[in-house]
Write a protein that holds these residues in place. Sequence first.
Motif, PDB file in Angstrom:
ATOM      1  N   HIS A 102       0.772  -1.228  -0.219  1.00  0.00           N
ATOM      2  CA  HIS A 102       0.052  -0.324  -0.296  1.00  0.00           C
ATOM      3  C   HIS A 102       0.947   1.212   0.155  1.00  0.00           C
ATOM      4  O   HIS A 102       0.706   2.006  -1.179  1.00  0.00           O
ATOM      5  CB  HIS A 102      -1.069  -0.042   1.209  1.00  0.00           C
ATOM      6  N   LYS A 103       2.100   1.145   0.862  1.00  0.00           N
ATOM      7  CA  LYS A 103       2.998   2.125   0.829  1.00  0.00           C
ATOM      8  C   LYS A 103       3.685   3.217  -0.638  1.00  0.00           C
ATOM      9  O   LYS A 103       3.451   3.693  -1.298  1.00  0.00           O
ATOM     10  CB  LYS A 103       3.955   1.788   2.221  1.00  0.00           C
ATOM     11  N   ALA A 104       4.111   1.573  -1.331  1.00  0.00           N
ATOM     12  CA  ALA A 104       4.566   1.653  -3.026  1.00  0.00           C
ATOM     13  C   ALA A 104       3.696   2.469  -3.429  1.00  0.00           C
ATOM     14  O   ALA A 104       4.452   3.352  -4.561  1.00  0.00           O
ATOM     15  CB  ALA A 104       5.073   0.355  -2.990  1.00  0.00           C
ATOM     16  N   ASN A 105       2.327   1.544  -3.316  1.00  0.00           N
ATOM     17  CA  ASN A 105       1.790   1.767  -4.407  1.00  0.00           C
ATOM     18  C   ASN A 105       0.379   2.795  -4.673  1.00  0.00           C
ATOM     19  O   ASN A 105      -0.143   3.229  -5.264  1.00  0.00           O
ATOM     20  CB  ASN A 105       0.562   0.377  -5.078  1.00  0.00           C
ATOM     21  N   ALA A 106      -0.004   2.977  -3.464  1.00  0.00           N
ATOM     22  CA  ALA A 106      -1.474   3.779  -3.248  1.00  0.00           C
ATOM     23  C   ALA A 106      -0.953   5.162  -3.412  1.00  0.00           C
ATOM     24  O   ALA A 106      -0.069   5.436  -2.668  1.00  0.00           O
ATOM     25  CB  ALA A 106      -1.440   3.570  -1.661  1.00  0.00           C
ATOM     26  N   GLU A 107      -1.783   5.686  -3.612  1.00  0.00           N
ATOM     27  CA  GLU A 107      -2.238   7.170  -3.881  1.00  0.00           C
ATOM     28  C   GLU A 107      -1.990   8.767  -3.157  1.00  0.00           C
ATOM     29  O   GLU A 107      -1.324   9.187  -3.149  1.00  0.00           O
ATOM     30  CB  GLU A 107      -2.943   7.378  -5.038  1.00  0.00           C
ATOM     31  N   GLU A 108      -3.044   8.290  -2.055  1.00  0.00           N
ATOM     32  CA  GLU A 108      -3.242   8.100  -0.789  1.00  0.00           C
ATOM     33  C   GLU A 108      -3.317   8.106   0.335  1.00  0.00           C
ATOM     34  O   GLU A 108      -4.366   7.708   0.971  1.00  0.00           O
ATOM     35  CB  GLU A 108      -4.534   8.689  -1.256  1.00  0.00           C
ATOM     36  N   ASP A 109      -2.355   8.388   1.401  1.00  0.00           N
ATOM     37  CA  ASP A 109      -2.672   8.367   2.607  1.00  0.00           C
ATOM     38  C   ASP A 109      -2.481   6.830   2.345  1.00  0.00           C
ATOM     39  O   ASP A 109      -2.806   6.646   3.075  1.00  0.00           O
ATOM     40  CB  ASP A 109      -2.737   8.737   3.524  1.00  0.00           C
ATOM     41  N   MET A 110      -1.837   5.750   1.869  1.00  0.00           N
ATOM     42  CA  MET A 110      -1.851   4.008   1.747  1.00  0.00           C
ATOM     43  C   MET A 110      -3.346   3.493   1.558  1.00  0.00           C
ATOM     44  O   MET A 110      -3.652   2.150   1.345  1.00  0.00           O
ATOM     45  CB  MET A 110      -2.007   3.548   3.069  1.00  0.00           C
ATOM     46  N   VAL A 111      -3.875   4.683   0.440  1.00  0.00           N
ATOM     47  CA  VAL A 111      -5.838   4.448   0.201  1.00  0.00           C
ATOM     48  C   VAL A 111      -5.568   4.268  -1.193  1.00  0.00           C
ATOM     49  O   VAL A 111      -4.557   5.295  -1.770  1.00  0.00           O
ATOM     50  CB  VAL A 111      -6.548   4.961   0.997  1.00  0.00           C
ATOM     51  N   PHE A 112      -6.143   3.380  -2.023  1.00  0.00           N
ATOM     52  CA  PHE A 112      -5.972   2.859  -3.708  1.00  0.00           C
ATOM     53  C   PHE A 112      -6.878   4.893  -4.006  1.00  0.00           C
ATOM     54  O   PHE A 112      -6.997   3.833  -4.832  1.00  0.00           O
ATOM     55  CB  PHE A 112      -5.632   2.575  -3.733  1.00  0.00           C
ATOM     56  N   SER A 113      -6.853   5.830  -4.045  1.00  0.00           N
ATOM     57  CA  SER A 113      -8.087   5.994  -5.306  1.00  0.00           C
ATOM     58  C   SER A 113      -7.432   6.545  -6.147  1.00  0.00           C
ATOM     59  O   SER A 113      -8.740   6.513  -6.170  1.00  0.00           O
ATOM     60  CB  SER A 113      -7.396   7.999  -4.019  1.00  0.00           C
ATOM     61  N   GLN A 114      -6.673   6.533  -6.050  1.00  0.00           N
ATOM     62  CA  GLN A 114      -6.499   6.102  -8.208  1.00  0.00           C
ATOM     63  C   GLN A 114      -7.304   4.809  -8.412  1.00  0.00           C
ATOM     64  O   GLN A 114      -7.687   4.975 -10.074  1.00  0.00           O
ATOM     65  CB  GLN A 114      -5.465   5.654  -8.694  1.00  0.00           C
TER      66      GLN A 114
ATOM     67  N   TYR B 269     -10.739   4.716  -7.120  1.00  0.00           N
ATOM     68  CA  TYR B 269     -11.636   5.321  -5.939  1.00  0.00           C
ATOM     69  C   TYR B 269     -12.370   7.164  -6.439  1.00  0.00           C
ATOM     70  O   TYR B 269     -12.232   7.841  -6.022  1.00  0.00           O
ATOM     71  CB  TYR B 269     -11.600   5.674  -4.935  1.00  0.00           C
ATOM     72  N   PRO B 270     -12.492   6.681  -7.744  1.00  0.00           N
ATOM     73  CA  PRO B 270     -13.887   7.993  -8.801  1.00  0.00           C
ATOM     74  C   PRO B 270     -14.665   8.761  -7.457  1.00  0.00           C
ATOM     75  O   PRO B 270     -14.170   9.763  -7.419  1.00  0.00           O
ATOM     76  CB  PRO B 270     -13.704   7.676 -10.115  1.00  0.00           C
ATOM     77  N   VAL B 271     -14.892   7.820  -6.827  1.00  0.00           N
ATOM     78  CA  VAL B 271     -16.390   8.529  -5.333  1.00  0.00           C
ATOM     79  C   VAL B 271     -15.286   9.433  -4.681  1.00  0.00           C
ATOM     80  O   VAL B 271     -15.288  10.022  -4.366  1.00  0.00           O
ATOM     81  CB  VAL B 271     -16.805   7.620  -4.616  1.00  0.00           C
ATOM     82  N   LEU B 272     -13.643   8.357  -4.765  1.00  0.00           N
ATOM     83  CA  LEU B 272     -13.190   9.730  -2.905  1.00  0.00           C
ATOM     84  C   LEU B 272     -12.829  10.914  -3.705  1.00  0.00           C
ATOM     85  O   LEU B 272     -12.728  11.978  -3.118  1.00  0.00           O
ATOM     86  CB  LEU B 272     -11.987   9.199  -2.622  1.00  0.00           C
ATOM     87  N   ARG B 273     -11.905  10.319  -5.381  1.00  0.00           N
ATOM     88  CA  ARG B 273     -11.579  11.815  -6.080  1.00  0.00           C
ATOM     89  C   ARG B 273     -12.771  13.323  -6.113  1.00  0.00           C
ATOM     90  O   ARG B 273     -12.377  14.203  -5.704  1.00  0.00           O
ATOM     91  CB  ARG B 273     -11.029  11.203  -7.057  1.00  0.00           C
ATOM     92  N   ALA B 274     -13.602  12.706  -6.323  1.00  0.00           N
ATOM     93  CA  ALA B 274     -14.493  13.665  -7.235  1.00  0.00           C
ATOM     94  C   ALA B 274     -14.759  14.146  -5.918  1.00  0.00           C
ATOM     95  O   ALA B 274     -15.157  15.721  -5.650  1.00  0.00           O
ATOM     96  CB  ALA B 274     -16.084  12.981  -7.554  1.00  0.00           C
ATOM     97  N   ALA B 275     -15.394  13.245  -4.771  1.00  0.00           N
ATOM     98  CA  ALA B 275     -15.797  14.016  -3.380  1.00  0.00           C
ATOM     99  C   ALA B 275     -14.483  15.137  -2.432  1.00  0.00           C
ATOM    100  O   ALA B 275     -14.767  16.163  -1.918  1.00  0.00           O
ATOM    101  CB  ALA B 275     -16.243  13.205  -2.383  1.00  0.00           C
ATOM    102  N   LYS B 276     -12.745  15.397  -2.773  1.00  0.00           N
ATOM    103  CA  LYS B 276     -12.452  15.598  -2.489  1.00  0.00           C
ATOM    104  C   LYS B 276     -12.702  17.347  -2.466  1.00  0.00           C
ATOM    105  O   LYS B 276     -12.195  17.778  -3.454  1.00  0.00           O
ATOM    106  CB  LYS B 276     -10.737  15.257  -2.924  1.00  0.00           C
ATOM    107  N   PRO B 277     -11.786  18.278  -1.622  1.00  0.00           N
ATOM    108  CA  PRO B 277     -11.975  18.923  -1.516  1.00  0.00           C
ATOM    109  C   PRO B 277     -11.188  19.899  -2.537  1.00  0.00           C
ATOM    110  O   PRO B 277      -9.637  19.372  -2.572  1.00  0.00           O
ATOM    111  CB  PRO B 277     -12.294  19.927  -0.004  1.00  0.00           C
ATOM    112  N   GLY B 278     -11.383  20.960  -3.304  1.00  0.00           N
ATOM    113  CA  GLY B 278     -10.621  21.398  -4.194  1.00  0.00           C
ATOM    114  C   GLY B 278     -10.671  20.907  -5.161  1.00  0.00           C
ATOM    115  O   GLY B 278      -9.751  21.207  -6.462  1.00  0.00           O
ATOM    116  N   LYS B 279     -11.354  19.637  -5.538  1.00  0.00           N
ATOM    117  CA  LYS B 279     -11.409  19.131  -6.763  1.00  0.00           C
ATOM    118  C   LYS B 279     -12.609  19.400  -7.856  1.00  0.00           C
ATOM    119  O   LYS B 279     -13.306  19.982  -7.500  1.00  0.00           O
ATOM    120  CB  LYS B 279     -11.864  18.159  -6.507  1.00  0.00           C
TER     121      LYS B 279
END
Length: 195
Positions: free
Chosen positions: A171-183, A185-195
């Motif tokens: 997870h540390k080596a490959n996940a985009e956002e603090d160990m979570v594979f946000s790449q 999860y479009p639902v996470l990306r769309a809800a992120k403030p400033g996006k």
Amino acid sequence: MSQLKKTLLGSIAPLMLSGMLIAQVAPVNASEADQKQYARFTQDNELLTPRNYREWMFIGAQVTPKDMNDGKPAFPEFHNVYIDPVSWAHWKRTGEFRDGTIIVKELTGVGAKQSASGNGYFQGDFNGIAATVKDSKRFADRMENWAYFTFDSYDAKKGNIQDDEACAACHKANAEEDMVFSQHYPVLRAAKPGK
Ligand code: HEC
């Protein structure tokens, strides 16, 4: 005092008062709600098997089908991912995973490869769960304070905490956002403030 000043005061004072009331009441409610924890532990810091996660926020559904992974994907086969609702609200507000965040991935087998909509992968039966929890006090010595758990079965009382090498390192080596594979999860990306 001039009539104008009196009138102004008369109209502003109630506003100020209600503003003070809101300022005093709102943070108490907000922090109570903010502190709600969905990850439950034994006295020895072992994660109790999460139960009501299908009612949390659903953020994604990857599929690693057997027929594309030599019959043996690490996590068979659909990965339905849920985050607890308070951490979801925190993510929407801050774009960060709060202390206490729990993310559950529930595994479901491929049930069919053809349906009325066409050829594809359709979900079959549940196969089990895995979970991760971020907690800077409880897991101070873990990578980025995330601990990873597997479960022997749905009936298991608690999870099995995994070594960092078994789960966290990838997870540390490959996940985009603090160990979570946000790449993934479009639902996470769309809800992120400033996006
Ligand atoms: C070789 C890399 C790798 C290893 C090892 C690994 N994972 Fe993951 N994990 C992923 C990827 C990629 C995703 C997102 C896509 C998916 O579900 O396939 C993911 C997603 C997750 C998620 C959903 C939240 C998120 O971070 O996206 C959980 C929970 C999870 N893994 C738990 C575990 C546990 C528990 C272990 C150890 C038993 C583990 N993982 C080992 C690659 C890995």
